[in-house]
Design a protein around this motif. Structure first.
Motif: not given
Length: 137
Positions: A45-60
């Motif tokens: 769950l941590t991996s999926e949620l963090t990956t989604n945040a990285l791909l779709h919600g991150s700012v450099w």
């Protein structure tokens, strides 16, 4: 009455290596908090949620926040990112698509999941039921 028994928060830079780092930390916490049987699901769950945040919600230049919380028999993983306009939306993925299954995995593994708006960004969370009678370290 459910009382907050354990809580951990870490900020991670928006880089690929933050995903396995957050995953390992969350799994370690599940074990350290007396729920080794949940460690694999917590890691996933941590991996999926963090990956989604990285791909779709991150700012450099803005960190991702990963919170792990144990309250009674509920273990909650919450990931906060700076892009509130990008709401989580499960989509259909073709069999050869590399992406598009993360929220379906989260839905299948967790008891429940959701998203909350913040003043800046959003928090996507998932909850697991754990054995409340397990001995605490």
């Amino acid at each position: 009455m459910n009382e907050l028994t354990r809580y951990d928060v870490r900020n991670y830079p928006p880089r690929q290596d933050s995903v396995p780092t957050a995953r390992r930390r969350a799994a370690w916490l599940a074990v350290a908090w007396g729920h080794p049987q949940a460690a694999a699901d917590v890691a996933l769950l941590t991996s999926e949620l963090t990956t989604n945040a990285l791909l779709h919600g991150s700012v450099w230049d803005r960190y991702l926040r990963v919170e792990v919380q144990l309250t009674g028999a509920v273990l909650r993983i919450a990931v906060t990112d700076p892009k509130g306009e990008r709401r989580p939306d499960p989509r259909a993925a073709a069999h050869d698509d590399q992406y598009g299954r993360g929220l379906h995995i989260v839905s299948a593994v967790s008891e429940r999941w959701g998203a909350a708006e913040r003043v800046v960004g959003k928090t996507v969370w998932a909850e697991l039921a754990v054995d409340d009678s397990a001995p605490r370290p």
